[in-house]
Motif scaffolding. Structure first.
Motif, PDB file in Angstrom:
ATOM      1  N   ALA A  40       0.842  -1.208   0.000  1.00 25.33           N
ATOM      2  CA  ALA A  40       0.000   0.000   0.000  1.00 25.33           C
ATOM      3  C   ALA A  40       0.873   1.253   0.000  1.00 25.33           C
ATOM      4  O   ALA A  40       0.616   2.206  -0.741  1.00 25.33           O
ATOM      5  CB  ALA A  40      -0.930  -0.008   1.211  1.00 25.33           C
ATOM      6  N   GLU A  41       1.913   1.247   0.815  1.00 21.24           N
ATOM      7  CA  GLU A  41       2.835   2.395   0.844  1.00 21.24           C
ATOM      8  C   GLU A  41       3.575   2.531  -0.487  1.00 21.24           C
ATOM      9  O   GLU A  41       3.756   3.637  -0.999  1.00 21.24           O
ATOM     10  CB  GLU A  41       3.862   2.233   1.973  1.00 21.24           C
ATOM     11  N   LEU A  42       4.013   1.409  -1.023  1.00 26.30           N
ATOM     12  CA  LEU A  42       4.743   1.439  -2.300  1.00 26.30           C
ATOM     13  C   LEU A  42       3.873   2.041  -3.397  1.00 26.30           C
ATOM     14  O   LEU A  42       4.327   2.911  -4.169  1.00 26.30           O
ATOM     15  CB  LEU A  42       5.181   0.015  -2.668  1.00 26.30           C
ATOM     16  N   ILE A  43       2.624   1.615  -3.459  1.00 25.38           N
ATOM     17  CA  ILE A  43       1.684   2.137  -4.465  1.00 25.38           C
ATOM     18  C   ILE A  43       1.490   3.633  -4.267  1.00 25.38           C
ATOM     19  O   ILE A  43       1.469   4.410  -5.225  1.00 25.38           O
ATOM     20  CB  ILE A  43       0.342   1.374  -4.366  1.00 25.38           C
ATOM     21  N   SER A  44       1.398   4.046  -3.011  1.00 24.46           N
ATOM     22  CA  SER A  44       1.158   5.456  -2.702  1.00 24.46           C
ATOM     23  C   SER A  44       2.387   6.322  -2.987  1.00 24.46           C
ATOM     24  O   SER A  44       2.264   7.463  -3.422  1.00 24.46           O
ATOM     25  CB  SER A  44       0.752   5.572  -1.237  1.00 24.46           C
ATOM     26  N   ASP A  45       3.586   5.782  -2.729  1.00 25.08           N
ATOM     27  CA  ASP A  45       4.801   6.601  -2.745  1.00 25.08           C
ATOM     28  C   ASP A  45       5.611   6.500  -4.035  1.00 25.08           C
ATOM     29  O   ASP A  45       6.558   7.274  -4.215  1.00 25.08           O
ATOM     30  CB  ASP A  45       5.721   6.199  -1.573  1.00 25.08           C
ATOM     31  N   ALA A  46       5.293   5.556  -4.912  1.00 22.58           N
ATOM     32  CA  ALA A  46       6.153   5.331  -6.082  1.00 22.58           C
ATOM     33  C   ALA A  46       6.166   6.537  -7.024  1.00 22.58           C
ATOM     34  O   ALA A  46       7.156   6.801  -7.699  1.00 22.58           O
ATOM     35  CB  ALA A  46       5.716   4.081  -6.843  1.00 22.58           C
ATOM     36  N   GLY A  47       5.068   7.275  -7.058  1.00 21.51           N
ATOM     37  CA  GLY A  47       5.027   8.460  -7.922  1.00 21.51           C
ATOM     38  C   GLY A  47       4.665   8.137  -9.358  1.00 21.51           C
ATOM     39  O   GLY A  47       4.604   9.036 -10.193  1.00 21.51           O
ATOM     40  N   VAL A  48       4.449   6.871  -9.650  1.00 20.82           N
ATOM     41  CA  VAL A  48       3.999   6.441 -10.983  1.00 20.82           C
ATOM     42  C   VAL A  48       2.960   5.336 -10.787  1.00 20.82           C
ATOM     43  O   VAL A  48       2.842   4.769  -9.704  1.00 20.82           O
ATOM     44  CB  VAL A  48       5.148   5.856 -11.844  1.00 20.82           C
ATOM     45  N   ARG A  49       2.230   5.046 -11.831  1.00 19.80           N
ATOM     46  CA  ARG A  49       1.332   3.898 -11.796  1.00 19.80           C
ATOM     47  C   ARG A  49       2.159   2.645 -12.049  1.00 19.80           C
ATOM     48  O   ARG A  49       2.849   2.537 -13.061  1.00 19.80           O
ATOM     49  CB  ARG A  49       0.265   4.036 -12.890  1.00 19.80           C
ATOM     50  N   LEU A  50       2.116   1.727 -11.130  1.00 17.38           N
ATOM     51  CA  LEU A  50       2.900   0.496 -11.265  1.00 17.38           C
ATOM     52  C   LEU A  50       2.145  -0.502 -12.149  1.00 17.38           C
ATOM     53  O   LEU A  50       0.965  -0.772 -11.929  1.00 17.38           O
ATOM     54  CB  LEU A  50       3.161  -0.117  -9.886  1.00 17.38           C
ATOM     55  N   ASP A  51       2.847  -1.050 -13.150  1.00 13.92           N
ATOM     56  CA  ASP A  51       2.250  -2.090 -13.967  1.00 13.92           C
ATOM     57  C   ASP A  51       2.269  -3.433 -13.247  1.00 13.92           C
ATOM     58  O   ASP A  51       1.410  -4.280 -13.471  1.00 13.92           O
ATOM     59  CB  ASP A  51       3.025  -2.213 -15.285  1.00 13.92           C
ATOM     60  N   ALA A  52       3.274  -3.613 -12.387  1.00 18.98           N
ATOM     61  CA  ALA A  52       3.422  -4.903 -11.705  1.00 18.98           C
ATOM     62  C   ALA A  52       4.129  -4.683 -10.380  1.00 18.98           C
ATOM     63  O   ALA A  52       4.855  -3.699 -10.201  1.00 18.98           O
ATOM     64  CB  ALA A  52       4.230  -5.878 -12.571  1.00 18.98           C
ATOM     65  N   ILE A  53       3.886  -5.589  -9.442  1.00 18.15           N
ATOM     66  CA  ILE A  53       4.651  -5.636  -8.196  1.00 18.15           C
ATOM     67  C   ILE A  53       5.126  -7.075  -7.997  1.00 18.15           C
ATOM     68  O   ILE A  53       4.340  -8.018  -8.146  1.00 18.15           O
ATOM     69  CB  ILE A  53       3.813  -5.208  -6.973  1.00 18.15           C
ATOM     70  N   PHE A  54       6.407  -7.220  -7.673  1.00 19.92           N
ATOM     71  CA  PHE A  54       6.987  -8.528  -7.376  1.00 19.92           C
ATOM     72  C   PHE A  54       7.245  -8.649  -5.880  1.00 19.92           C
ATOM     73  O   PHE A  54       7.820  -7.738  -5.268  1.00 19.92           O
ATOM     74  CB  PHE A  54       8.325  -8.713  -8.108  1.00 19.92           C
ATOM     75  N   ALA A  55       6.852  -9.772  -5.291  1.00 22.98           N
ATOM     76  CA  ALA A  55       7.130 -10.066  -3.888  1.00 22.98           C
ATOM     77  C   ALA A  55       7.623 -11.508  -3.795  1.00 22.98           C
ATOM     78  O   ALA A  55       7.324 -12.322  -4.661  1.00 22.98           O
ATOM     79  CB  ALA A  55       5.873  -9.883  -3.040  1.00 22.98           C
ATOM     80  N   PRO A  56       8.372 -11.836  -2.746  1.00 23.64           N
ATOM     81  CA  PRO A  56       8.732 -13.243  -2.544  1.00 23.64           C
ATOM     82  C   PRO A  56       7.571 -13.997  -1.921  1.00 23.64           C
ATOM     83  O   PRO A  56       6.681 -13.386  -1.329  1.00 23.64           O
ATOM     84  CB  PRO A  56       9.904 -13.152  -1.559  1.00 23.64           C
ATOM     85  N   VAL A  57       7.597 -15.325  -2.049  1.00 27.38           N
ATOM     86  CA  VAL A  57       6.560 -16.134  -1.385  1.00 27.38           C
ATOM     87  C   VAL A  57       7.183 -17.268  -0.585  1.00 27.38           C
ATOM     88  O   VAL A  57       8.020 -18.020  -1.080  1.00 27.38           O
ATOM     89  CB  VAL A  57       5.504 -16.667  -2.388  1.00 27.38           C
ATOM     90  N   GLY A  58       6.790 -17.334   0.692  1.00 23.71           N
ATOM     91  CA  GLY A  58       7.124 -18.464   1.561  1.00 23.71           C
ATOM     92  C   GLY A  58       5.791 -19.061   1.995  1.00 23.71           C
ATOM     93  O   GLY A  58       5.183 -19.846   1.279  1.00 23.71           O
ATOM     94  N   GLY A  59       5.274 -18.597   3.142  1.00 19.25           N
ATOM     95  CA  GLY A  59       3.929 -18.995   3.577  1.00 19.25           C
ATOM     96  C   GLY A  59       2.836 -18.197   2.894  1.00 19.25           C
ATOM     97  O   GLY A  59       1.668 -18.586   2.919  1.00 19.25           O
ATOM     98  N   GLY A  60       3.213 -17.057   2.315  1.00 19.02           N
ATOM     99  CA  GLY A  60       2.260 -16.312   1.512  1.00 19.02           C
ATOM    100  C   GLY A  60       1.600 -15.131   2.209  1.00 19.02           C
ATOM    101  O   GLY A  60       0.693 -14.518   1.640  1.00 19.02           O
ATOM    102  N   GLY A  61       2.045 -14.791   3.408  1.00 16.38           N
ATOM    103  CA  GLY A  61       1.451 -13.641   4.095  1.00 16.38           C
ATOM    104  C   GLY A  61       1.738 -12.343   3.366  1.00 16.38           C
ATOM    105  O   GLY A  61       0.826 -11.542   3.106  1.00 16.38           O
TER     106      GLY A  61
END
Lengths: 321, 321
Positions: free
Chosen positions: A164-185
């Motif tokens: 949510a912060e990344l979307i708010s602070d990036a200053g551009v519209r993000l086409d994609a976001i990458f995150a790692p996955v372990g348990g998936g939280g």
């Protein structure tokens, strides 16, 4: 099962609740990595977060959501990693007792960190059964509330605040976001935040080849185990839960696997070029983007660097990239 | 000698000029280091700056201040360190040719970085006389403008913008700011910015015991040489210039020396606790504050982390702090 899924309002409330206790980590960019990838990358360095990982967010939201009566009996969890520190840290913030079940072979540095927050550590053998049995004993003895590291909607709502912060602070519209996955939280929270706060932003995950359970679960719709378990990204060894899997199936576009060599290369770029201490698990999202860069040419891509808790005396860097 | 000293307006203009090309690095805090020091620390992580060091600021301001006629003949400097990268980077930004005189025994990683920006490298023997002779040859051959690494008011005004941002972004009134000192470009700029933008904020420097020339010059008023030269902080080996010394004498409260052991300990805190890759020179300001912490109890203290260019294959960390 999905009736208590965090809403937009839930995530906004979680953010208000935890904001006084966390860092609003910045959004960083790198001309070098933009050139290398052919994309415009917006990094969310959660290695700079309290306790050195995004887990502080979920732990805080879960504990701050408890009633005074619940807090009086304390909280408990089992973890040898960042979640243990997150719960110990968050409990200390509200003056609650934390009982952390840790494998007896946990690294001394992680034991010390948990102790420094004033938590009580219960050591056990390093098997899922023994961890579970010890947590049940703690609950029977103290009445403490169990905080699952990822299969918990308050934890998921807390982790969602990073995206949510990344979307708010990036200053551009993000086409994609990458995150790692372990348990998936983190991944399910990222999916929810993109869904609510930036519809059209597609969420992708990186997963180590040597812990490739989430990609199988994502395809089959059942909680699968990895074909084999061997990876430097020791924060991502867990498999999905019954709360994270459906959210990931609904809000994540794809899961890409990466090798340890690719993880270490991404990690080295982050250290050498961005001057960030990132743990192997924290470099997995960048590794996944770099491996699949052709599909994202010219796009604005958010990358969540999930944590930076690593032993400086045992680094995987042989020589310069 | 002091007639062209940067004014408040000069520094503001420098900031406007370089802002499109630099990162506005964030201000970071650490509960752990606040507890350890008994102070409230506000870190300016210039390791996250372009080229991995504050030197990008001064190099850009100096080159962007040149006329088109001057730029046509290019720029030159001698450096084996971050200033070489800064000039190569800044010249590339304006499409000017850069001629960088480097000692032939410079680390390959630094040579590559300068080459990657498209600069022409002239190798020489590693003596002050040979460096100077080679620069004079370049100037005679090309008409390039020499950009001194610190004894240059445009460079000083550029470096001053780091403290100006820190003062603006810290969110509190700073009682003190600590910066490292080598040739004194960053330190004199920091002193000027405190003077203009936060009167009453006292500026202090950290200097390695094994390069303790600035502290002697500060006391005597003459440019002194270090009694001996041996330190891990290889970015701080130079002595002051006739432009930096008077500014430091006027605007700096004191210079504290620190040992290599103290520098490495500060560096390890920054890596382990703040997850920042900081080079030894970049940790000197924190080392100086920690050594003198009793004098700053309860104060708001800015710390400039000057750079993060370090060889990951040769780290000074033996074991955990």
């Amino acid at each position: 099962m999905l009736q208590n899924v965090p809403t937009r309002q839930t995530i906004e409330a979680a953010h208000m609740l935890i904001a006084p206790y966390i860092h609003r980590t910045p959004v960083l960019t790198s001309a070098f990595l933009n050139n290398l990838s052919g994309t415009n990358l917006y990094f969310k360095p959660e290695n700079l977060q309290k306790i050195g990982a995004f887990k502080a967010r979920g732990g805080l939201n879960a504990i701050l959501s408890l009633t005074k009566e619940q807090l009086r009996n304390g909280v408990t969890t089992h973890s040898s990693g960042n979640h243990a520190q997150a719960i110990a840290f968050a409990a200390a913030k509200v003056g609650a007792k934390a009982y952390i079940v840790m494998p007896e072979n946990s690294p001394q540095v992680k034991i010390s960190a948990v102790k420094d927050y004033g938590a009580e550590i219960i050591f056990c053998m390093n098997t899922p059964e023994e961890r579970e049995r010890n947590v049940q004993e703690v609950i029977a003895r103290t009445g403490a509330t169990f905080i699952h590291p990822f299969n918990n909607y308050e934890v998921i709502a807390g982790q969602a605040t990073a995206a949510a912060e990344l979307i708010s602070d990036a200053g551009v519209r993000l086409d994609a976001i990458f995150a790692p996955v372990g348990g998936g939280g983190l991944l399910s929270g990222t999916g929810l935040s993109a869904h609510y706060f930036s519809p059209g932003t597609r969420v992708y995950a990186g997963e180590p080849e040597g812990a490739a359970d989430a990609v199988l679960s994502f395809r089959s719709g059942k909680i699968e185990r990895a074909p084999y378990v061997k990876t430097i990204a020791d924060g991502l060894l867990t498999y999905l839960g019954d709360k994270t899997l459906p959210l990931i199936r609904e809000h994540v576009a794809d899961i890409f696997t990466v090798s340890d060599t690719e993880i270490i290369a991404a990690m080295q770029y982050l250290w050498e070029r961005m001057k960030l201490v990132v743990e192997p698990s924290g470099a997995v999202a960048l590794a996944a983007l770099l491996k699949n860069r052709e599909a994202f040419t010219g796009k604005n891509v958010g990358i969540i660097l999930s944590g930076g808790n690593v032993d400086l005396a045992r680094l995987p860097f042989g020589k310069e990239v």
